[in-house]
Design a protein around this motif. Sequence first.
Motif, PDB file in Angstrom:
ATOM      1  N   ARG A  66     -41.254 -32.050 -71.070  1.00  0.00           N
ATOM      2  CA  ARG A  66     -40.977 -31.816 -72.494  1.00  0.00           C
ATOM      3  C   ARG A  66     -40.373 -33.088 -73.068  1.00  0.00           C
ATOM      4  N   ARG A  68     -39.695 -35.575 -76.993  1.00  0.00           N
ATOM      5  CA  ARG A  68     -39.722 -35.667 -78.444  1.00  0.00           C
ATOM      6  C   ARG A  68     -40.276 -37.031 -78.842  1.00  0.00           C
ATOM      7  N   ARG A  85     -48.686 -28.117 -75.594  1.00  0.00           N
ATOM      8  CA  ARG A  85     -48.199 -27.560 -76.857  1.00  0.00           C
ATOM      9  C   ARG A  85     -47.473 -28.629 -77.665  1.00  0.00           C
ATOM     10  N   VAL A  86     -47.752 -28.656 -78.961  1.00  0.00           N
ATOM     11  CA  VAL A  86     -47.069 -29.548 -79.899  1.00  0.00           C
ATOM     12  C   VAL A  86     -46.309 -28.665 -80.879  1.00  0.00           C
ATOM     13  N   ASP A  87     -44.978 -28.760 -80.856  1.00  0.00           N
ATOM     14  CA  ASP A  87     -44.117 -27.881 -81.659  1.00  0.00           C
ATOM     15  C   ASP A  87     -44.506 -26.412 -81.479  1.00  0.00           C
ATOM     16  N   GLY A  88     -44.805 -26.046 -80.239  1.00  0.00           N
ATOM     17  CA  GLY A  88     -45.105 -24.664 -79.900  1.00  0.00           C
ATOM     18  C   GLY A  88     -46.533 -24.229 -80.111  1.00  0.00           C
ATOM     19  N   ALA A 103     -42.131 -34.666 -83.484  1.00  0.00           N
ATOM     20  CA  ALA A 103     -42.637 -33.443 -82.860  1.00  0.00           C
ATOM     21  C   ALA A 103     -42.215 -33.352 -81.405  1.00  0.00           C
ATOM     22  N   GLU A 104     -42.173 -32.119 -80.924  1.00  0.00           N
ATOM     23  CA  GLU A 104     -41.871 -31.876 -79.512  1.00  0.00           C
ATOM     24  C   GLU A 104     -43.161 -31.568 -78.771  1.00  0.00           C
ATOM     25  N   ARG A 106     -44.864 -30.407 -75.176  1.00  0.00           N
ATOM     26  CA  ARG A 106     -44.560 -29.723 -73.928  1.00  0.00           C
ATOM     27  C   ARG A 106     -45.820 -29.613 -73.079  1.00  0.00           C
TER      28      ARG A 106
END
Length: 284
Positions: A66, A68, A85-88, A103-104, A106
Amino acid sequence: MSAADTWEILEVGGLVTVQDAGRAGLAHLGVPHAGWLDAPAARRAHRLLGNHESAALLEVTLGGLRLRAGAARWIAVTGASCEVRVDGVARGHGVAVWLPAGAELRLGPALDGVRSYLAVSGGLDVEPVLGSRATDTLAWVGPPRVTAGAVLPLGRPAGAPRAVDVHRPVRPGPLRVHPGPRADWFAPDALDRLCATTYHVAPDSDRIGLRVTGAPLTRVVEGELASEGMVLGAVQVPPDGLPVVLLADHPTTGGYPVVAVVDVVDLARCAQLRPGEPVEFRRA
């Protein structure tokens, strides 16, 4: 370097390292080659982004990641399949994906295979060591292991992303082998026995070597072998008789006899074999 030109690592689930094509020409100094284990997967990630194929990326082993993003960049994930996944929001595997600034990202655990490759447009711009950005896990030459809290600088994008890149599946079946330089240290039928036995991947396999469980090979020459040069794919046989396929971080010399050498074309398969999976060999 500004924060906008970096990735901040938030969470690491397993071994994550920075890798590129490796360090060529330093074996005589005792420096392993290192570099990505699944070369076709790593190069495909770079092609998807328009990167030079020698650019650095992340090799993610089994456990997920994960991070940022500081800068908005294109990314690509190849190799072992995993959730992206990008921002969920679910994104694709094996395609160029837009990662907005802030963006996060994962990556979930590997669903098949072992090693996923995460590339970013422009590559990772960590400090090279001895001409390479590859992390050698034998002597820990190169960038340190990637852990939570690490900040990784990004390079300057040099090309445009591709809409698609042809996936070339790794050839299934046995690992093809050539006779090794010390096959005569074993029973005359040792290579035949190697190729007739179904082994299984041992849980202590790593970037140094693919270790297996199964029927041991029998040596006929006793005593110690003087250390000699080792090559990528060499099938060493330690005293317990169980073969070890040497991978990218292998030591440059070794004292165990080499009964065979895995064909270079099949080495990518070694990178993606999971603990417990069957391993077979056959003559090239």
